[in-house]
Scaffold this active site. Structure first.
Site, PDB file in Angstrom:
ATOM      1  CG  PHE A   1      -1.828   1.074   1.458  1.00 31.52           C
ATOM      2  CD1 PHE A   1      -3.046   1.080   0.789  1.00 31.52           C
ATOM      3  CD2 PHE A   1      -1.554   2.108   2.344  1.00 31.52           C
ATOM      4  CE1 PHE A   1      -3.969   2.102   0.988  1.00 31.52           C
ATOM      5  CE2 PHE A   1      -2.471   3.138   2.550  1.00 31.52           C
ATOM      6  CZ  PHE A   1      -3.678   3.127   1.863  1.00 31.52           C
TER       7      PHE A   1
ATOM      8  CG  LEU B   1      -1.253   7.395   1.703  1.00 34.10           C
ATOM      9  CD1 LEU B   1      -2.000   7.944   0.503  1.00 34.10           C
ATOM     10  CD2 LEU B   1      -2.244   7.184   2.862  1.00 34.10           C
TER      11      LEU B   1
ATOM     12  N   GLY C   1       3.577  12.530   5.033  1.00 32.03           N
ATOM     13  CA  GLY C   1       3.166  11.474   5.960  1.00 32.03           C
ATOM     14  C   GLY C   1       1.738  11.705   6.423  1.00 32.03           C
TER      15      GLY C   1
ATOM     16  NE  ARG D   1      13.143 -13.816  39.686  1.00 35.96           N
ATOM     17  CZ  ARG D   1      14.446 -14.072  39.723  1.00 35.96           C
ATOM     18  NH1 ARG D   1      14.905 -15.258  39.319  1.00 35.96           N
ATOM     19  NH2 ARG D   1      15.289 -13.160  40.136  1.00 35.96           N
TER      20      ARG D   1
ATOM     21  CD  GLU E   1      -2.744   0.512   8.622  1.00 35.14           C
ATOM     22  OE1 GLU E   1      -3.951   0.738   8.567  1.00 35.14           O
ATOM     23  OE2 GLU E   1      -2.206  -0.535   8.252  1.00 35.14           O
TER      24      GLU E   1
ATOM     25  CB  SER F   1      -1.405   8.483  19.095  1.00 31.07           C
ATOM     26  OG  SER F   1      -1.168   7.107  19.248  1.00 31.07           O
TER      27      SER F   1
HETATM   28  C1  LIG Z   1       7.576   0.262   9.901  1.00 25.31           C
HETATM   29  C2  LIG Z   1       6.670   1.176   9.154  1.00 25.31           C
HETATM   30  C3  LIG Z   1       5.802   0.637   8.203  1.00 25.31           C
HETATM   31  C4  LIG Z   1       4.976   1.488   7.446  1.00 25.31           C
HETATM   32  N1  LIG Z   1       4.191   0.949   6.464  1.00 25.31           N
HETATM   33  C5  LIG Z   1       3.530   1.794   5.610  1.00 25.31           C
HETATM   34  C6  LIG Z   1       2.858   1.293   4.460  1.00 25.31           C
HETATM   35  O1  LIG Z   1       2.793   0.073   4.249  1.00 25.31           O
HETATM   36  N2  LIG Z   1       2.274   2.172   3.602  1.00 25.31           N
HETATM   37  C7  LIG Z   1       2.315   3.521   3.799  1.00 25.31           C
HETATM   38  O2  LIG Z   1       1.786   4.270   2.968  1.00 25.31           O
HETATM   39  N3  LIG Z   1       2.949   4.045   4.887  1.00 25.31           N
HETATM   40  C8  LIG Z   1       3.555   3.206   5.792  1.00 25.31           C
HETATM   41  N4  LIG Z   1       4.222   3.717   6.890  1.00 25.31           N
HETATM   42  C9  LIG Z   1       4.264   5.171   7.073  1.00 25.31           C
HETATM   43  C10 LIG Z   1       3.413   5.670   8.242  1.00 25.31           C
HETATM   44  O3  LIG Z   1       2.053   5.546   7.944  1.00 25.31           O
HETATM   45  C11 LIG Z   1       3.845   7.137   8.509  1.00 25.31           C
HETATM   46  O4  LIG Z   1       5.114   7.065   9.119  1.00 25.31           O
HETATM   47  C12 LIG Z   1       2.859   7.854   9.410  1.00 25.31           C
HETATM   48  O5  LIG Z   1       1.663   8.113   8.711  1.00 25.31           O
HETATM   49  C13 LIG Z   1       3.405   9.205   9.922  1.00 25.31           C
HETATM   50  O6  LIG Z   1       3.927   9.961   8.879  1.00 25.31           O
HETATM   51  P1  LIG Z   1       5.408  10.575   9.041  1.00 25.31           P
HETATM   52  O7  LIG Z   1       6.321   9.471   9.432  1.00 25.31           O
HETATM   53  O8  LIG Z   1       5.727  11.301   7.789  1.00 25.31           O
HETATM   54  O9  LIG Z   1       5.309  11.568  10.251  1.00 25.31           O
HETATM   55  P2  LIG Z   1       4.823  13.098  10.204  1.00 25.31           P
HETATM   56  O10 LIG Z   1       3.516  13.203   9.504  1.00 25.31           O
HETATM   57  O11 LIG Z   1       5.939  13.955   9.744  1.00 25.31           O
HETATM   58  O12 LIG Z   1       4.549  13.349  11.752  1.00 25.31           O
HETATM   59  C14 LIG Z   1       5.598  13.612  12.697  1.00 25.31           C
HETATM   60  C15 LIG Z   1       4.943  13.985  14.033  1.00 25.31           C
HETATM   61  O13 LIG Z   1       4.116  15.159  13.860  1.00 25.31           O
HETATM   62  C16 LIG Z   1       2.788  14.885  14.290  1.00 25.31           C
HETATM   63  N5  LIG Z   1       1.836  15.605  13.445  1.00 25.31           N
HETATM   64  C17 LIG Z   1       1.811  15.698  12.079  1.00 25.31           C
HETATM   65  N6  LIG Z   1       0.768  16.439  11.683  1.00 25.31           N
HETATM   66  C18 LIG Z   1       0.106  16.811  12.802  1.00 25.31           C
HETATM   67  C19 LIG Z   1      -1.063  17.589  13.063  1.00 25.31           C
HETATM   68  N7  LIG Z   1      -1.808  18.122  12.085  1.00 25.31           N
HETATM   69  N8  LIG Z   1      -1.431  17.778  14.365  1.00 25.31           N
HETATM   70  C20 LIG Z   1      -0.711  17.211  15.369  1.00 25.31           C
HETATM   71  N9  LIG Z   1       0.395  16.477  15.194  1.00 25.31           N
HETATM   72  C21 LIG Z   1       0.794  16.263  13.922  1.00 25.31           C
HETATM   73  C22 LIG Z   1       2.636  13.369  14.131  1.00 25.31           C
HETATM   74  O14 LIG Z   1       1.587  12.852  14.947  1.00 25.31           O
HETATM   75  C23 LIG Z   1       4.016  12.900  14.567  1.00 25.31           C
HETATM   76  O15 LIG Z   1       4.077  12.867  15.969  1.00 25.31           O
HETATM   77  C24 LIG Z   1       4.996   2.883   7.698  1.00 25.31           C
HETATM   78  C25 LIG Z   1       5.838   3.400   8.697  1.00 25.31           C
HETATM   79  C26 LIG Z   1       6.670   2.571   9.397  1.00 25.31           C
HETATM   80  C27 LIG Z   1       7.596   3.179  10.432  1.00 25.31           C
END
Ligand SMILES: Cc1cc2nc3c(=O)[nH]c(=O)nc-3n(C[C@H](O)[C@H](O)[C@H](O)COP(=O)(O)OP(=O)(O)OC[C@H]3O[C@@H](n4cnc5c(N)ncnc54)[C@H](O)[C@@H]3O)c2cc1C
Length: 383
Positions: free
Chosen positions: A124, A126, A132, A266, A361, A364
């Site tokens: 997937f 995205l 992100g 334990r 996905e 939090s």
């Molecule tokens: C092991 C692993 C597997 C993954 N698998 C997939 C996959 O199969 N397909 C796929 O598409 N993606 C995948 N991901 C990506 C994952 O979905 C993203 O890492 C996630 O959505 C967060 O995006 P980012 O890492 O760019 O963080 P960012 O969006 O840059 O966020 C960084 C921080 O800022 C906070 N933040 C951002 N915007 C806001 C807001 N508006 N208000 C408050 N806080 C905010 C976030 O909560 C976080 O704490 C995977 C990630 C990992 C680590």
């Protein structure tokens, strides 16, 4: 009225999944984690059990089970190993459920039987290096050349990306249209211009494959229409978050079971440590969080099975269950003392594996904004 009573069939499927997890997944989990090995043989066994694509209709090679039953399966696999649970969540919820809901009859016939049988894995795509949480702001571009869609761009953190025969790729067709220009493409990965690179040195999910994808003018078969991309991504995540939450109930349950067993075995001060009130407090905290997480997942599943809206309830379940998994695994280590800090017991892996679930996905924070939006009517996610 929500009915939490399981049917005989659901009990049987849960027992089958539990036996399978204990017999096949648990014995391999530590070695796969140590060796950072993506165990494709085990993935095939999971598929052979009918656990990939379990919610896909039988006519397309799935088991056609309801969402509640799906959660029972995913919980057991998640208790065994989150790397394998990730395979189930990605293939079943993110990829198959999107094709079931949005694919043409031809697309369904082409891909679903292969995905359900394990003949093909799907990923997937995205997330991108610069995109992100703000998932509508994609940099990957799709344009029509001689009647065919060609895609250029890069995807980041893509689970199963190095092993997938099919990639669901989200791309922008017209930046001026913003989210109304987004589209979703079925991209066979065996074409020139599609390359992947493995991402190493993760904190957890070491037995799962994670990749960076590069798309250089690859051909894509559009699913739905231009403008459906964002809706497809959100509907996929509605099922994916549910699956992650169910897997996290498995981490909670596994942490609890390991801790209860250890606390009775334990002894310190000439007594089993489980007889100390402060240890029982940790066990009780784990029980409450496990039960609460399971209840929220089952509620979301019940709503899905009734065909009722469940986006908010799914976010509530995902938020609670993923945070609970981190806390229960952490408490599990505490109950195990120094022994919990090495991989003789599963609790340290549970903690490392749980940690990603509050990120992927939708973090939090994003789940809180979805829940806040539902209750205030105010959308914090638009500029
Ligand atoms: C092991 C692993 C597997 C993954 N698998 C997939 C996959 O199969 N397909 C796929 O598409 N993606 C995948 N991901 C990506 C994952 O979905 C993203 O890492 C996630 O959505 C967060 O995006 P980012 O890492 O760019 O963080 P960012 O969006 O840059 O966020 C960084 C921080 O800022 C906070 N933040 C951002 N915007 C806001 C807001 N508006 N208000 C408050 N806080 C905010 C976030 O909560 C976080 O704490 C995977 C990630 C990992 C680590």
């Amino acid at each position: 009225m929500i009915d939490f009573e399981l049917t005989d069939e659901q009990r049987l499927i849960r027992e089958t999944a539990r036996d399978f997890a204990d017999g096949e997944i648990v014995p391999r989990a530590r070695e796969n984690d140590r060796n950072e090995h993506f165990d494709t043989e085990l993935v095939q066994k999971i598929a052979d059990m009918g656990f990939l694509g379990a919610i896909v209709p039988e006519e397309y090679g799935g088991r056609g089970v309801d969402y509640r039953t799906y959660a029972l399966i995913v919980e057991e696999i998640g208790r065994g190993c989150s790397a394998m649970r990730t395979v189930v969540s990605v293939v079943t919820s993110l990829v198959c459920s999107s094709i079931v809901r949005w694919g043409s009859e031809e697309q369904k016939q082409e891909w679903l039987p292969q995905l359900c049988s394990g003949e093909a894995l799907g990923c997937f795509g995205l997330t991108e290096p610069d995109t992100g949480s703000d998932a509508a702001n994609l940099k990957t571009r799709a344009k029509q050349v001689d009647g065919k869609w060609r895609i250029r761009g890069g995807k980041m953190w893509i689970s199963l990306g190095n092993f997938s025969k099919l990639a669901l790729v989200f791309a922008q067709t017209d930046p001026e249209k913003k989210h109304k220009g987004l589209a979703c493409f079925l991209v066979p990965t065996d074409q020139p211009g599609f390359t992947t690179q493995e991402i190493h040195h993760k904190l957890g999910l070491k037995g799962s494959d994670t990749a960076e994808l590069s798309l250089d003018d690859v051909e894509g078969d559009m699913m739905g229409e231009v403008g459906d991309g964002f809706k497809i991504a959100m509907s996929a995540l509605d099922s994916g978050r549910y699956s992650v939450a169910a897997g996290c109930v498995g981490i909670c349950q596994g942490s609890l079971e390991a801790s209860v067993a250890y606390s009775k075995d334990r002894t310190q001060f000439d007594r089993p440590i489980g007889s100390f009130q402060l240890v029982q407090e940790m066990i009780a905290d784990m029980v409450v969080q496990t039960e609460a997480a399971r209840g929220l997942v089952w509620r979301a599943g019940w709503l899905k099975d009734q065909g009722k809206p469940s986006t908010t309830e799914t976010s509530i379940a995902k938020l609670y269950a993923t945070e609970a998994a981190v806390k229960c695994a952490d408490l599990g280590i505490q109950v195990h003392g120094g022994s919990g800090y090495v991989d003789d017991y599963p609790v340290e892996r549970y903690l490392r594996d749980a940690r990603v679930t509050t990120l992927y996905e939708g973090t939090s924070q994003i789940q809180k904004l979805i829940i806040g939006r539902a209750y205030t009517g105010l959308n914090a996610l638009v500029p």
